[in-house]
Motif scaffolding. Structure first.
Motif, PDB file in Angstrom:
ATOM      1  N   GLN A  31       0.882  -1.408  -0.130  1.00  0.00           N
ATOM      2  CA  GLN A  31       0.135  -0.068   0.026  1.00  0.00           C
ATOM      3  C   GLN A  31       0.950   1.191   0.004  1.00  0.00           C
ATOM      4  O   GLN A  31       0.664   2.110  -0.563  1.00  0.00           O
ATOM      5  N   HIS A  35       1.032   3.750  -3.252  1.00  0.00           N
ATOM      6  CA  HIS A  35       0.526   4.997  -3.213  1.00  0.00           C
ATOM      7  C   HIS A  35       1.674   6.007  -3.862  1.00  0.00           C
ATOM      8  O   HIS A  35       0.846   7.133  -4.178  1.00  0.00           O
ATOM      9  N   HIS A 113      -6.814  -1.655  -3.868  1.00  0.00           N
ATOM     10  CA  HIS A 113      -7.150  -2.554  -3.044  1.00  0.00           C
ATOM     11  C   HIS A 113      -7.179  -3.998  -3.893  1.00  0.00           C
ATOM     12  O   HIS A 113      -6.557  -5.062  -3.260  1.00  0.00           O
ATOM     13  N   VAL A 116      -3.346  -4.838  -3.897  1.00  0.00           N
ATOM     14  CA  VAL A 116      -2.674  -5.505  -2.480  1.00  0.00           C
ATOM     15  C   VAL A 116      -3.461  -6.905  -2.289  1.00  0.00           C
ATOM     16  O   VAL A 116      -2.590  -7.689  -1.795  1.00  0.00           O
TER      17      VAL A 116
END
Length: 166
Positions: A31, A35, A113, A116
């Motif tokens: 994450q 990002h 999401h 991951v």
């Protein structure tokens, strides 16, 4: 592994709990990395944000009890068992399972999401296949435990420490 064969369910629960710590570490790293790599418009929404607006008992039941029970059947048991029946290689089974698991989470929470959970899905599928050697029941229990502990720590510990994650 000897203790797993003597007490497969207890061993699966223990291994599942330890796997949850590994999936959390991997998920947090991914994450953080994604990002920075992906533009914000591609992130999507995190399913946990919507969950946390519900009553606490409902969040616990949905995310820690129901989702692991249901998603393990859809994300690991069905894809892996079908692939195994076709004689597909173990590692291809893992990738198929991870794609199903990540794809379902992509539909629910967006690209970040989905990516991951694809990689954490690799770990859950590998756990399933490792425990499958002992019994189908222990493989299911181990993955459900890993998923439930993962969700519980994510929602009740990490979300409290890092509110922007939820």
């Amino acid at each position: 592994m000897e203790s797993l064969s003597k007490r497969p369910i207890l061993g699966a629960i223990t291994l599942g709990a330890f796997t949850a710590i590994a999936t959390l570490a991997l998920g947090l790293f991914l994450q953080y990395f994604l990002h920075r790599l992906l533009p914000e418009r591609l992130w999507g929404t995190l399913a946990a944000r919507e969950d946390l607006n519900q009553p606490a008992v409902l969040v616990f039941f949905t995310a820690v009890i129901f989702a692991p029970l249901f998603e393990t059947i859809l994300g690991q048991v069905i894809p892996i068992e079908i692939a195994r029946r076709f004689g597909i290689n173990r590692w291809v089974c893992v990738l198929i399972s991870a794609a199903v698991f990540g794809g379902g989470h992509y539909l629910n929470g967006g690209l970040l999401h989905g990516l991951v959970t694809f990689f954490t899905g690799i770990m859950l599928a590998a756990l399933y296949l490792m425990l499958r050697r002992n019994s189908p029941a222990s493989s299911y229990v181990g993955v459900v435990t890993a998923h439930a502990v993962h969700n519980a720590i994510l929602l009740y510990v990490l979300a409290a420490i890092f509110p922007s994650m939820a």
